[in-house]
Design an enzyme around this catalytic site. Sequence first.
Site, PDB file in Angstrom:
ATOM      1  N   GLY A   3      92.490  66.065  51.720  1.00  0.00           N
ATOM      2  CA  GLY A   3      93.507  66.793  52.392  1.00  0.00           C
ATOM      3  C   GLY A   3      93.813  68.157  51.966  1.00  0.00           C
ATOM      4  O   GLY A   3      94.378  68.992  52.203  1.00  0.00           O
ATOM      5  N   SER A   4      92.527  68.716  51.628  1.00  0.00           N
ATOM      6  CA  SER A   4      92.468  70.214  51.494  1.00  0.00           C
ATOM      7  C   SER A   4      92.458  70.851  52.693  1.00  0.00           C
ATOM      8  O   SER A   4      93.329  72.017  52.770  1.00  0.00           O
ATOM      9  CB  SER A   4      91.117  70.759  50.947  1.00  0.00           C
ATOM     10  N   ASN A   5      92.172  70.406  53.737  1.00  0.00           N
ATOM     11  CA  ASN A   5      92.466  70.984  55.047  1.00  0.00           C
ATOM     12  C   ASN A   5      93.999  70.889  55.464  1.00  0.00           C
ATOM     13  O   ASN A   5      94.424  71.789  55.964  1.00  0.00           O
ATOM     14  CB  ASN A   5      91.589  70.423  56.395  1.00  0.00           C
ATOM     15  N   ILE A  44      88.855  56.103  64.402  1.00  0.00           N
ATOM     16  CA  ILE A  44      88.596  56.691  65.796  1.00  0.00           C
ATOM     17  C   ILE A  44      89.848  56.343  66.728  1.00  0.00           C
ATOM     18  O   ILE A  44      90.377  55.009  66.657  1.00  0.00           O
ATOM     19  CB  ILE A  44      87.360  56.134  66.377  1.00  0.00           C
ATOM     20  N   ASN A  63      90.496  68.676  66.223  1.00  0.00           N
ATOM     21  CA  ASN A  63      89.802  68.049  65.222  1.00  0.00           C
ATOM     22  C   ASN A  63      88.831  69.038  64.393  1.00  0.00           C
ATOM     23  O   ASN A  63      88.419  69.915  65.171  1.00  0.00           O
ATOM     24  CB  ASN A  63      89.176  66.570  65.489  1.00  0.00           C
ATOM     25  N   HIS A  69      85.426  69.095  62.393  1.00  0.00           N
ATOM     26  CA  HIS A  69      84.190  68.304  62.017  1.00  0.00           C
ATOM     27  C   HIS A  69      83.201  69.136  61.247  1.00  0.00           C
ATOM     28  O   HIS A  69      82.889  70.292  61.640  1.00  0.00           O
ATOM     29  CB  HIS A  69      83.759  67.762  63.300  1.00  0.00           C
ATOM     30  N   ASP A 127      83.684  63.020  68.807  1.00  0.00           N
ATOM     31  CA  ASP A 127      83.289  64.550  68.341  1.00  0.00           C
ATOM     32  C   ASP A 127      82.543  65.210  69.647  1.00  0.00           C
ATOM     33  O   ASP A 127      81.691  65.983  69.367  1.00  0.00           O
ATOM     34  CB  ASP A 127      82.155  64.338  67.210  1.00  0.00           C
ATOM     35  N   GLU A 182      85.926  75.885  56.619  1.00  0.00           N
ATOM     36  CA  GLU A 182      86.731  74.946  57.442  1.00  0.00           C
ATOM     37  C   GLU A 182      88.193  75.497  57.257  1.00  0.00           C
ATOM     38  O   GLU A 182      89.032  75.732  58.323  1.00  0.00           O
ATOM     39  CB  GLU A 182      86.648  73.642  57.010  1.00  0.00           C
TER      40      GLU A 182
HETATM   41  C1  GAR Z   1      86.185  67.907  55.944  1.00  0.00           C
HETATM   42  O1  GAR Z   1      85.048  68.136  55.671  1.00  0.00           O
HETATM   43  C2  GAR Z   1      86.261  67.395  57.595  1.00  0.00           C
HETATM   44  O2  GAR Z   1      85.547  68.309  58.335  1.00  0.00           O
HETATM   45  C3  GAR Z   1      85.712  66.056  57.475  1.00  0.00           C
HETATM   46  O3  GAR Z   1      86.116  65.422  56.405  1.00  0.00           O
HETATM   47  C4  GAR Z   1      86.673  66.337  55.220  1.00  0.00           C
HETATM   48  C5  GAR Z   1      87.857  66.210  54.993  1.00  0.00           C
HETATM   49  O4  GAR Z   1      88.362  66.980  53.804  1.00  0.00           O
HETATM   50  N1  GAR Z   1      86.041  65.545  58.780  1.00  0.00           N
HETATM   51  C6  GAR Z   1      85.142  64.544  59.311  1.00  0.00           C
HETATM   52  O5  GAR Z   1      84.058  64.162  58.891  1.00  0.00           O
HETATM   53  C7  GAR Z   1      85.629  63.908  60.547  1.00  0.00           C
HETATM   54  N2  GAR Z   1      84.681  63.367  61.335  1.00  0.00           N
HETATM   55  P1  GAR Z   1      89.784  67.549  53.396  1.00  0.00           P
HETATM   56  O6  GAR Z   1      90.202  65.932  53.312  1.00  0.00           O
HETATM   57  O7  GAR Z   1      89.550  67.790  52.142  1.00  0.00           O
HETATM   58  O8  GAR Z   1      90.377  67.870  54.528  1.00  0.00           O
END
Ligand code: GAR
Length: 192
Positions: free
Chosen positions: A20-22, A97, A112, A114, A150, A179
Amino acid sequence: MEKLTGLKKIKTAVFISGTGSNLKNIIKFSKIIKSPISIDLIISNTNKAKGLRFADQFNIKKKIFNFKDFKNIEKKILILLKKDKIKFICLAGYMKILSKNFIKKFDGKIINIHPSLLPKYRGLNTHSRAINNKDKFAGCTVHYVTAKLDSGRKILQKRIKITAKDDPTSLAKKVLKQEHKLYPAAIMKIFN
Ligand code: GAR
């Protein structure tokens, strides 16, 4: 905050599956005056998602949907989104998905992030694939979600150099840092 701008922010849900950093980054962004969105709901497909703690930290409603009964779960999610007047969805490390039907209900309203330079490396293990192929650049892409994995229209993309020292872990870390800049910028781009 909203009074200052005189504008109502767009009610948004963030879907997560992991760290969940994003999510944390989008929540922080949503709180600045110029953000077009507010985060009103966090949805996870697992109660193990570490990112769920940000719901408590920032006092945002959270809901966990276990995907064993896929069709009905999506129906339940749609009912909740409607009830909470959610108009926009950000997928942030969401590893399920979504069905064609679900996406149709939020057509053009789901984005999203990616961790690759799409259309390169759809799906999983993007960083090891880029390193194994001796690519010079990795990156991340924010795109609209369509029924094809994607593959929706790109909103923003950022290129990151792969160095000889990089392994999938170090590269993932570098990309994730970008990101966190790219996702808010993409949201701003959509609504401005
Ligand atoms: C991120 O790198 C995101 O781009 C990727 O998962 C990670 C989640 O990090 N997403 C995918 O691979 C989707 N296909 P986060 O939980 O720290 O945000």
